[in-house]
Design an enzyme around this catalytic site. Structure first.
Site, PDB file in Angstrom:
ATOM      1  N   GLU A 166      -2.438  -5.502  -0.531  1.00  0.00           N
ATOM      2  CA  GLU A 166      -2.331  -6.774  -1.260  1.00  0.00           C
ATOM      3  C   GLU A 166      -1.590  -7.857  -0.481  1.00  0.00           C
ATOM      4  O   GLU A 166      -0.701  -8.525  -1.009  1.00  0.00           O
ATOM      5  CB  GLU A 166      -1.669  -6.528  -2.631  1.00  0.00           C
ATOM      6  N   ASN A 207      -5.852  -2.381   1.900  1.00  0.00           N
ATOM      7  CA  ASN A 207      -6.251  -2.175   0.509  1.00  0.00           C
ATOM      8  C   ASN A 207      -5.933  -3.423  -0.326  1.00  0.00           C
ATOM      9  O   ASN A 207      -4.854  -3.994  -0.196  1.00  0.00           O
ATOM     10  CB  ASN A 207      -5.444  -0.978  -0.040  1.00  0.00           C
ATOM     11  N   HIS A 243     -10.158  -2.952  -9.887  1.00  0.00           N
ATOM     12  CA  HIS A 243      -9.598  -3.173 -11.229  1.00  0.00           C
ATOM     13  C   HIS A 243     -10.432  -4.263 -11.912  1.00  0.00           C
ATOM     14  O   HIS A 243     -10.294  -5.445 -11.598  1.00  0.00           O
ATOM     15  CB  HIS A 243      -8.139  -3.625 -11.142  1.00  0.00           C
ATOM     16  N   GLU A 272      -8.984   2.244  -6.594  1.00  0.00           N
ATOM     17  CA  GLU A 272      -8.175   2.187  -7.828  1.00  0.00           C
ATOM     18  C   GLU A 272      -9.027   1.773  -9.031  1.00  0.00           C
ATOM     19  O   GLU A 272      -8.598   0.959  -9.857  1.00  0.00           O
ATOM     20  CB  GLU A 272      -7.018   1.194  -7.667  1.00  0.00           C
ATOM     21  N   ASP A 274     -10.643   0.994 -12.389  1.00  0.00           N
ATOM     22  CA  ASP A 274     -10.548   1.106 -13.842  1.00  0.00           C
ATOM     23  C   ASP A 274     -11.142  -0.158 -14.444  1.00  0.00           C
ATOM     24  O   ASP A 274     -11.252  -1.181 -13.774  1.00  0.00           O
ATOM     25  CB  ASP A 274      -9.133   1.409 -14.372  1.00  0.00           C
TER      26      ASP A 274
HETATM   27  O1  9MR Z   1      -0.126   2.146 -11.770  1.00  0.00           O
HETATM   28  C1  9MR Z   1       1.064   1.670 -11.184  1.00  0.00           C
HETATM   29  C2  9MR Z   1       2.114   1.441 -12.267  1.00  0.00           C
HETATM   30  O2  9MR Z   1       2.510   2.684 -12.836  1.00  0.00           O
HETATM   31  C3  9MR Z   1       3.311   0.721 -11.681  1.00  0.00           C
HETATM   32  O3  9MR Z   1       4.226   0.409 -12.733  1.00  0.00           O
HETATM   33  C4  9MR Z   1       2.834  -0.550 -10.996  1.00  0.00           C
HETATM   34  C5  9MR Z   1       4.007  -1.325 -10.427  1.00  0.00           C
HETATM   35  O4  9MR Z   1       3.586  -2.420  -9.697  1.00  0.00           O
HETATM   36  O5  9MR Z   1       1.920  -0.210  -9.960  1.00  0.00           O
HETATM   37  C6  9MR Z   1       0.760   0.374 -10.461  1.00  0.00           C
HETATM   38  O6  9MR Z   1      -0.160   0.636  -9.430  1.00  0.00           O
HETATM   39  C7  9MR Z   1      -0.642  -0.484  -8.687  1.00  0.00           C
HETATM   40  C8  9MR Z   1      -0.966   0.000  -7.293  1.00  0.00           C
HETATM   41  O7  9MR Z   1       0.144   0.639  -6.724  1.00  0.00           O
HETATM   42  C9  9MR Z   1      -1.451  -1.144  -6.408  1.00  0.00           C
HETATM   43  N1  9MR Z   1      -2.547  -1.861  -6.995  1.00  0.00           N
HETATM   44  C10 9MR Z   1      -2.367  -2.281  -8.391  1.00  0.00           C
HETATM   45  C11 9MR Z   1      -1.949  -1.068  -9.247  1.00  0.00           C
HETATM   46  C12 9MR Z   1      -1.857  -1.472 -10.717  1.00  0.00           C
HETATM   47  O8  9MR Z   1      -0.848  -2.424 -10.882  1.00  0.00           O
END
Ligand code: 9MR
Length: 361
Positions: A166, A207, A243, A272, A274
Protein backbone atom coordinates in the site's frame (compact mmCIF):
# COMPACT_ATOMS: atom_id res chain seq x y z
CA UNK A 1 12.17 -12.92 -11.87
CA UNK A 2 13.96 -15.01 -14.47
CA UNK A 3 11.87 -17.41 -16.52
CA UNK A 4 13.14 -20.51 -14.69
CA UNK A 5 12.21 -18.90 -11.32
CA UNK A 6 8.79 -17.95 -12.62
CA UNK A 7 8.24 -21.46 -13.95
CA UNK A 8 9.28 -22.82 -10.55
CA UNK A 9 6.77 -20.51 -8.87
CA UNK A 10 4.01 -21.85 -11.05
CA UNK A 11 5.16 -25.42 -10.53
CA UNK A 12 4.93 -25.04 -6.76
CA UNK A 13 1.40 -23.74 -7.17
CA UNK A 14 0.58 -26.96 -8.90
CA UNK A 15 0.87 -30.57 -7.87
CA UNK A 16 -0.07 -30.20 -4.23
CA UNK A 17 0.10 -33.07 -1.83
CA UNK A 18 -3.58 -33.61 -1.22
CA UNK A 19 -4.38 -34.48 2.36
CA UNK A 20 -7.51 -36.11 3.73
CA UNK A 21 -9.86 -33.19 3.54
CA UNK A 22 -12.86 -31.83 5.34
CA UNK A 23 -16.31 -31.23 3.92
CA UNK A 24 -17.48 -27.77 2.95
CA UNK A 25 -18.61 -27.06 6.49
CA UNK A 26 -21.01 -28.29 9.13
CA UNK A 27 -23.90 -27.79 6.70
CA UNK A 28 -22.00 -29.68 3.99
CA UNK A 29 -24.47 -28.94 1.17
CA UNK A 30 -23.74 -30.11 -2.36
CA UNK A 31 -21.86 -28.01 -4.87
CA UNK A 32 -24.94 -27.52 -7.05
CA UNK A 33 -25.86 -29.12 -10.37
CA UNK A 34 -22.80 -30.59 -12.05
CA UNK A 35 -20.42 -29.19 -9.43
CA UNK A 36 -18.67 -31.79 -7.29
CA UNK A 37 -18.54 -30.95 -3.59
CA UNK A 38 -14.77 -31.15 -3.34
CA UNK A 39 -12.72 -28.85 -1.10
CA UNK A 40 -11.42 -25.71 -2.74
CA UNK A 41 -7.79 -26.75 -2.39
CA UNK A 42 -8.35 -29.96 -4.34
CA UNK A 43 -10.21 -28.16 -7.10
CA UNK A 44 -7.56 -25.43 -7.25
CA UNK A 45 -4.76 -27.99 -7.48
CA UNK A 46 -6.36 -29.24 -10.71
CA UNK A 47 -5.92 -25.65 -12.00
CA UNK A 48 -2.30 -25.32 -10.83
CA UNK A 49 -3.42 -22.72 -8.32
CA UNK A 50 -2.90 -22.36 -4.60
CA UNK A 51 -6.01 -21.21 -2.78
CA UNK A 52 -5.48 -19.43 0.50
CA UNK A 53 -6.95 -17.65 3.46
CA UNK A 54 -5.78 -15.07 5.93
CA UNK A 55 -5.70 -16.68 9.35
CA UNK A 56 -6.79 -15.22 12.66
CA UNK A 57 -4.40 -17.10 14.91
CA UNK A 58 -6.57 -16.70 18.04
CA UNK A 59 -9.47 -18.38 16.25
CA UNK A 60 -7.10 -21.07 15.02
CA UNK A 61 -6.14 -21.84 18.61
CA UNK A 62 -9.65 -21.69 20.10
CA UNK A 63 -12.17 -22.80 17.47
CA UNK A 64 -12.13 -26.39 16.19
CA UNK A 65 -14.46 -25.71 13.21
CA UNK A 66 -12.23 -22.84 12.13
CA UNK A 67 -9.14 -25.02 12.42
CA UNK A 68 -10.71 -27.86 10.43
CA UNK A 69 -11.75 -25.63 7.55
CA UNK A 70 -8.44 -23.71 7.50
CA UNK A 71 -6.57 -26.99 7.08
CA UNK A 72 -9.11 -28.70 4.86
CA UNK A 73 -10.11 -26.05 2.36
CA UNK A 74 -6.93 -24.07 1.73
CA UNK A 75 -3.47 -24.77 0.38
CA UNK A 76 -1.81 -21.54 1.47
CA UNK A 77 -2.21 -19.33 4.53
CA UNK A 78 -1.41 -15.69 5.32
CA UNK A 79 -1.11 -14.48 8.91
CA UNK A 80 -3.77 -11.78 9.19
CA UNK A 81 -1.82 -9.86 11.83
CA UNK A 82 0.96 -11.82 13.53
CA UNK A 83 3.79 -11.11 11.09
CA UNK A 84 3.19 -7.35 11.28
CA UNK A 85 5.88 -5.17 12.81
CA UNK A 86 3.98 -4.26 16.01
CA UNK A 87 3.73 -7.97 16.80
CA UNK A 88 7.12 -9.24 15.63
CA UNK A 89 9.29 -6.44 17.08
CA UNK A 90 7.28 -4.88 19.93
CA UNK A 91 10.46 -3.42 21.44
CA UNK A 92 13.42 -2.37 19.36
CA UNK A 93 15.65 -5.34 18.62
CA UNK A 94 13.46 -7.78 20.60
CA UNK A 95 11.62 -10.13 18.33
CA UNK A 96 8.55 -12.20 19.06
CA UNK A 97 7.79 -14.65 16.28
CA UNK A 98 5.97 -17.15 18.51
CA UNK A 99 2.47 -16.69 17.07
CA UNK A 100 3.73 -16.60 13.50
CA UNK A 101 5.87 -19.70 14.08
CA UNK A 102 2.82 -21.59 15.32
CA UNK A 103 0.97 -20.73 12.12
CA UNK A 104 3.93 -21.69 9.94
CA UNK A 105 4.07 -25.05 11.76
CA UNK A 106 0.32 -25.54 11.22
CA UNK A 107 0.82 -24.81 7.53
CA UNK A 108 3.65 -27.31 7.31
CA UNK A 109 1.56 -30.04 8.95
CA UNK A 110 -1.27 -29.37 6.48
CA UNK A 111 0.77 -29.26 3.28
CA UNK A 112 0.20 -25.50 2.97
CA UNK A 113 2.49 -22.74 1.78
CA UNK A 114 2.80 -19.43 3.60
CA UNK A 115 2.38 -15.89 2.29
CA UNK A 116 4.43 -13.65 4.56
CA UNK A 117 2.58 -10.41 5.37
CA UNK A 118 4.05 -7.81 5.70
CA UNK A 119 7.52 -6.23 5.80
CA UNK A 120 7.05 -2.53 4.93
CA UNK A 121 3.73 -0.85 5.64
CA UNK A 122 2.54 2.41 7.17
CA UNK A 123 0.13 0.66 9.57
CA UNK A 124 0.50 -1.50 12.67
CA UNK A 125 3.97 -0.17 13.42
CA UNK A 126 5.20 -0.30 17.04
CA UNK A 127 5.08 2.97 18.96
CA UNK A 128 8.83 2.89 19.71
CA UNK A 129 9.27 3.28 15.95
CA UNK A 130 6.59 5.86 15.17
CA UNK A 131 7.27 8.08 18.17
CA UNK A 132 11.03 7.63 18.33
CA UNK A 133 13.13 10.58 17.23
CA UNK A 134 15.27 8.79 14.69
CA UNK A 135 17.43 10.38 12.02
CA UNK A 136 16.91 9.23 8.44
CA UNK A 137 20.10 7.15 8.61
CA UNK A 138 18.96 5.46 11.80
CA UNK A 139 15.52 4.74 10.37
CA UNK A 140 17.03 3.25 7.24
CA UNK A 141 19.17 0.95 9.38
CA UNK A 142 16.13 0.01 11.50
CA UNK A 143 14.20 -0.96 8.37
CA UNK A 144 17.17 -2.87 6.96
CA UNK A 145 17.57 -4.84 10.19
CA UNK A 146 13.88 -5.58 10.57
CA UNK A 147 13.61 -6.94 7.04
CA UNK A 148 16.83 -8.92 7.29
CA UNK A 149 16.08 -10.46 10.69
CA UNK A 150 12.47 -11.29 9.86
CA UNK A 151 13.06 -12.78 6.42
CA UNK A 152 16.03 -14.78 7.77
CA UNK A 153 13.95 -16.11 10.65
CA UNK A 154 11.42 -17.57 8.20
CA UNK A 155 13.92 -18.44 5.48
CA UNK A 156 12.80 -21.45 3.46
CA UNK A 157 9.40 -21.48 5.21
CA UNK A 158 7.74 -18.50 3.52
CA UNK A 159 6.77 -18.90 -0.14
CA UNK A 160 5.82 -15.31 -0.97
CA UNK A 161 6.52 -12.13 0.98
CA UNK A 162 4.46 -8.95 0.75
CA UNK A 163 7.58 -6.82 0.88
CA UNK A 164 5.96 -3.42 0.34
CA UNK A 165 2.27 -2.90 1.01
CA UNK A 166 0.00 0.00 0.00
CA UNK A 167 2.68 2.52 -0.97
CA UNK A 168 0.33 4.48 -3.28
CA UNK A 169 -2.69 6.74 -2.91
CA UNK A 170 -5.71 6.13 -5.14
CA UNK A 171 -4.60 8.97 -7.46
CA UNK A 172 -1.31 7.19 -8.14
CA UNK A 173 0.91 9.46 -6.04
CA UNK A 174 3.12 7.91 -3.39
CA UNK A 175 1.49 7.69 0.04
CA UNK A 176 2.78 10.08 2.67
CA UNK A 177 4.17 7.55 5.16
CA UNK A 178 7.01 7.56 7.65
CA UNK A 179 9.06 5.69 5.03
CA UNK A 180 8.50 8.13 2.18
CA UNK A 181 8.93 11.18 4.42
CA UNK A 182 12.13 10.04 6.06
CA UNK A 183 13.80 7.85 3.42
CA UNK A 184 12.39 9.11 0.10
CA UNK A 185 10.97 6.86 -2.66
CA UNK A 186 14.14 4.72 -2.80
CA UNK A 187 12.91 2.81 0.28
CA UNK A 188 10.86 0.57 -2.01
CA UNK A 189 13.81 -0.73 -4.06
CA UNK A 190 15.93 -1.03 -0.91
CA UNK A 191 13.28 -3.17 0.79
CA UNK A 192 13.18 -5.63 -2.11
CA UNK A 193 16.98 -5.84 -2.28
CA UNK A 194 17.28 -6.47 1.46
CA UNK A 195 14.55 -9.12 1.44
CA UNK A 196 16.20 -10.89 -1.48
CA UNK A 197 19.56 -10.92 0.28
CA UNK A 198 17.94 -12.53 3.32
CA UNK A 199 16.10 -15.29 1.40
CA UNK A 200 16.98 -15.45 -2.31
CA UNK A 201 14.36 -18.15 -2.95
CA UNK A 202 11.30 -16.36 -1.55
CA UNK A 203 9.00 -14.70 -4.08
CA UNK A 204 8.87 -10.99 -3.39
CA UNK A 205 5.61 -9.12 -3.97
CA UNK A 206 4.37 -5.55 -4.13
CA UNK A 207 0.80 -5.63 -2.71
CA UNK A 208 -2.03 -3.05 -2.87
CA UNK A 209 -5.82 -2.48 -3.06
CA UNK A 210 -7.95 -0.72 -5.67
CA UNK A 211 -5.40 -1.86 -8.22
CA UNK A 212 -7.46 -4.77 -9.60
CA UNK A 213 -8.74 -2.65 -12.50
CA UNK A 214 -6.92 -0.10 -14.63
CA UNK A 215 -6.78 3.44 -13.32
CA UNK A 216 -4.26 5.89 -11.88
CA UNK A 217 -3.33 3.65 -8.97
CA UNK A 218 -2.76 0.45 -10.92
CA UNK A 219 -0.94 2.47 -13.60
CA UNK A 220 1.38 3.78 -10.89
CA UNK A 221 2.05 0.26 -9.59
CA UNK A 222 2.64 -0.91 -13.15
CA UNK A 223 5.15 1.89 -13.79
CA UNK A 224 6.88 1.17 -10.49
CA UNK A 225 7.39 -2.56 -11.04
CA UNK A 226 8.38 -2.08 -14.68
CA UNK A 227 11.02 0.44 -13.66
CA UNK A 228 12.26 -1.67 -10.75
CA UNK A 229 12.68 -4.71 -12.97
CA UNK A 230 14.49 -2.64 -15.61
CA UNK A 231 16.88 -1.58 -12.84
CA UNK A 232 17.43 -5.19 -11.75
CA UNK A 233 15.57 -4.85 -8.44
CA UNK A 234 14.35 -8.32 -7.34
CA UNK A 235 10.57 -7.86 -7.59
CA UNK A 236 8.88 -11.16 -8.45
CA UNK A 237 5.19 -10.42 -8.27
CA UNK A 238 2.27 -8.09 -7.76
CA UNK A 239 -0.56 -8.79 -5.32
CA UNK A 240 -4.04 -7.47 -5.95
CA UNK A 241 -5.79 -7.42 -2.59
CA UNK A 242 -9.37 -7.72 -3.90
CA UNK A 243 -11.35 -5.91 -1.19
CA UNK A 244 -14.64 -5.24 -2.98
CA UNK A 245 -18.00 -3.83 -1.84
CA UNK A 246 -21.13 -4.64 -3.83
CA UNK A 247 -22.58 -1.16 -3.23
CA UNK A 248 -19.92 0.28 -5.55
CA UNK A 249 -20.79 -2.03 -8.45
CA UNK A 250 -18.50 -4.87 -9.47
CA UNK A 251 -15.30 -3.94 -11.28
CA UNK A 252 -14.68 -4.71 -14.93
CA UNK A 253 -11.45 -5.22 -16.83
CA UNK A 254 -9.60 -7.08 -14.10
CA UNK A 255 -8.29 -9.88 -16.33
CA UNK A 256 -6.91 -7.35 -18.83
CA UNK A 257 -5.21 -5.47 -16.01
CA UNK A 258 -3.66 -8.64 -14.54
CA UNK A 259 -2.49 -9.56 -18.06
CA UNK A 260 -0.33 -6.48 -18.48
CA UNK A 261 1.57 -7.34 -15.29
CA UNK A 262 1.91 -10.92 -16.54
CA UNK A 263 3.45 -9.62 -19.75
CA UNK A 264 6.17 -7.93 -17.68
CA UNK A 265 7.21 -11.45 -16.64
CA UNK A 266 5.81 -11.06 -13.12
CA UNK A 267 3.87 -13.50 -11.01
CA UNK A 268 0.51 -12.18 -9.84
CA UNK A 269 -1.80 -13.15 -6.99
CA UNK A 270 -5.11 -12.18 -5.49
CA UNK A 271 -4.05 -11.69 -1.89
CA UNK A 272 -6.94 -10.46 0.30
CA UNK A 273 -10.26 -11.11 -1.43
CA UNK A 274 -13.49 -10.29 0.34
CA UNK A 275 -16.74 -8.77 -0.90
CA UNK A 276 -18.66 -6.75 1.66
CA UNK A 277 -22.18 -5.35 1.61
CA UNK A 278 -24.46 -3.03 3.51
CA UNK A 279 -26.28 -5.03 6.16
CA UNK A 280 -28.60 -6.82 6.41
CA UNK A 281 -27.62 -9.36 3.81
CA UNK A 282 -30.30 -10.83 1.54
CA UNK A 283 -30.38 -13.37 -1.28
CA UNK A 284 -29.86 -10.78 -4.00
CA UNK A 285 -26.87 -9.20 -2.26
CA UNK A 286 -25.35 -12.63 -1.62
CA UNK A 287 -25.74 -13.48 -5.32
CA UNK A 288 -23.98 -10.24 -6.30
CA UNK A 289 -21.28 -11.02 -3.78
CA UNK A 290 -20.82 -14.48 -5.30
CA UNK A 291 -20.36 -12.85 -8.69
CA UNK A 292 -17.73 -10.50 -7.21
CA UNK A 293 -15.71 -13.43 -5.90
CA UNK A 294 -16.18 -15.26 -9.19
CA UNK A 295 -14.88 -12.31 -11.19
CA UNK A 296 -11.76 -12.03 -9.05
CA UNK A 297 -11.03 -15.74 -9.39
CA UNK A 298 -11.76 -15.67 -13.11
CA UNK A 299 -9.24 -12.85 -13.60
CA UNK A 300 -6.62 -14.91 -11.77
CA UNK A 301 -7.37 -18.13 -13.66
CA UNK A 302 -7.10 -16.32 -16.98
CA UNK A 303 -3.65 -15.02 -16.05
CA UNK A 304 -0.84 -17.37 -16.91
CA UNK A 305 1.29 -16.75 -13.84
CA UNK A 306 -1.39 -15.95 -11.27
CA UNK A 307 -0.06 -18.36 -8.65
CA UNK A 308 -2.46 -17.96 -5.75
CA UNK A 309 -5.93 -16.74 -4.79
CA UNK A 310 -6.27 -15.81 -1.13
CA UNK A 311 -9.38 -14.71 0.74
CA UNK A 312 -9.05 -12.33 3.70
CA UNK A 313 -10.66 -14.70 6.17
CA UNK A 314 -13.29 -17.25 5.19
CA UNK A 315 -16.04 -16.89 7.79
CA UNK A 316 -18.22 -13.94 8.77
CA UNK A 317 -17.59 -15.05 12.37
CA UNK A 318 -14.17 -13.36 12.23
CA UNK A 319 -13.87 -10.42 9.87
CA UNK A 320 -12.19 -7.04 9.92
CA UNK A 321 -15.10 -5.48 7.97
CA UNK A 322 -17.82 -4.63 10.56
CA UNK A 323 -15.43 -2.73 12.83
CA UNK A 324 -13.84 -0.82 9.96
CA UNK A 325 -17.00 -0.08 7.95
CA UNK A 326 -19.88 0.29 10.42
CA UNK A 327 -23.12 -1.11 9.00
CA UNK A 328 -21.30 -3.34 6.51
CA UNK A 329 -20.34 -6.98 6.73
CA UNK A 330 -21.12 -10.53 5.56
CA UNK A 331 -17.99 -10.30 3.38
CA UNK A 332 -16.78 -13.89 3.52
CA UNK A 333 -17.37 -17.31 1.95
CA UNK A 334 -19.05 -18.88 5.00
CA UNK A 335 -21.59 -17.32 7.35
CA UNK A 336 -21.06 -16.99 11.10
CA UNK A 337 -22.20 -20.58 11.64
CA UNK A 338 -19.83 -21.94 8.99
CA UNK A 339 -22.56 -22.52 6.44
CA UNK A 340 -21.11 -22.11 2.94
CA UNK A 341 -22.65 -19.13 1.13
CA UNK A 342 -23.33 -18.74 -2.61
CA UNK A 343 -19.85 -17.22 -2.91
CA UNK A 344 -18.30 -20.48 -1.75
CA UNK A 345 -20.31 -22.39 -4.36
CA UNK A 346 -19.30 -19.87 -7.01
CA UNK A 347 -15.62 -20.49 -6.31
CA UNK A 348 -16.15 -24.26 -6.38
CA UNK A 349 -17.91 -23.97 -9.74
CA UNK A 350 -15.32 -21.59 -11.16
CA UNK A 351 -12.48 -23.93 -10.19
CA UNK A 352 -14.18 -26.91 -11.77
CA UNK A 353 -13.18 -27.86 -15.26
CA UNK A 354 -11.26 -24.66 -16.05
CA UNK A 355 -8.55 -25.03 -18.66
CA UNK A 356 -5.88 -22.49 -17.70
CA UNK A 357 -3.48 -20.99 -20.23
CA UNK A 358 -0.35 -23.14 -20.31
CA UNK A 359 2.46 -21.63 -18.28
CA UNK A 360 5.65 -20.47 -19.95
CA UNK A 361 8.85 -22.36 -19.35
O1 9MR B 1 -7.53 -7.76 8.83
C1 9MR B 1 -6.61 -6.91 9.48
C2 9MR B 1 -7.24 -6.36 10.75
O2 9MR B 1 -7.44 -7.40 11.70
C3 9MR B 1 -6.36 -5.27 11.33
O3 9MR B 1 -7.02 -4.68 12.45
C4 9MR B 1 -6.09 -4.23 10.26
C5 9MR B 1 -5.24 -3.10 10.81
O4 9MR B 1 -4.88 -2.20 9.82
O5 9MR B 1 -5.44 -4.84 9.16
C6 9MR B 1 -6.25 -5.79 8.53
O6 9MR B 1 -5.61 -6.33 7.40
C7 9MR B 1 -5.27 -5.43 6.35
C8 9MR B 1 -4.05 -5.98 5.65
O7 9MR B 1 -3.02 -6.21 6.58
C9 9MR B 1 -3.58 -5.06 4.53
N1 9MR B 1 -4.64 -4.75 3.60
C10 9MR B 1 -5.91 -4.31 4.19
C11 9MR B 1 -6.36 -5.32 5.26
C12 9MR B 1 -7.73 -4.92 5.81
O8 9MR B 1 -7.64 -3.69 6.46
Amino acid sequence: MSLPRLAAAVATACCLAVLPLATAGPAGASGGPGVPDRPLRQLAADDRLRIGTAVDTSALADDADYRRLTGGQFSTVTPENVMKWEVTEPRQGEYDYAAADRLVDFAHRHGQKVRGHVLVWHNQLPSWLTSGNFTADQLREILHRHITDTVRHFKGRVWQWDVVNEAFNDDGTLRDSIWLRELGPGYIADAFRWAHEADPRALLFYNDYNTEWTGPKSDAVYDLVRRLRAEGVPVDGVGFQGHLGIQYGLPTGMAANFARFDRLGLATAVTEADVRMEMPADAEKLATQAEGYRLLLDACLRTRHCVSFTVWGFTDKYSWVPSTFPGEGAANLYDEDYRPKPAYRALQAELTGRARPASAG
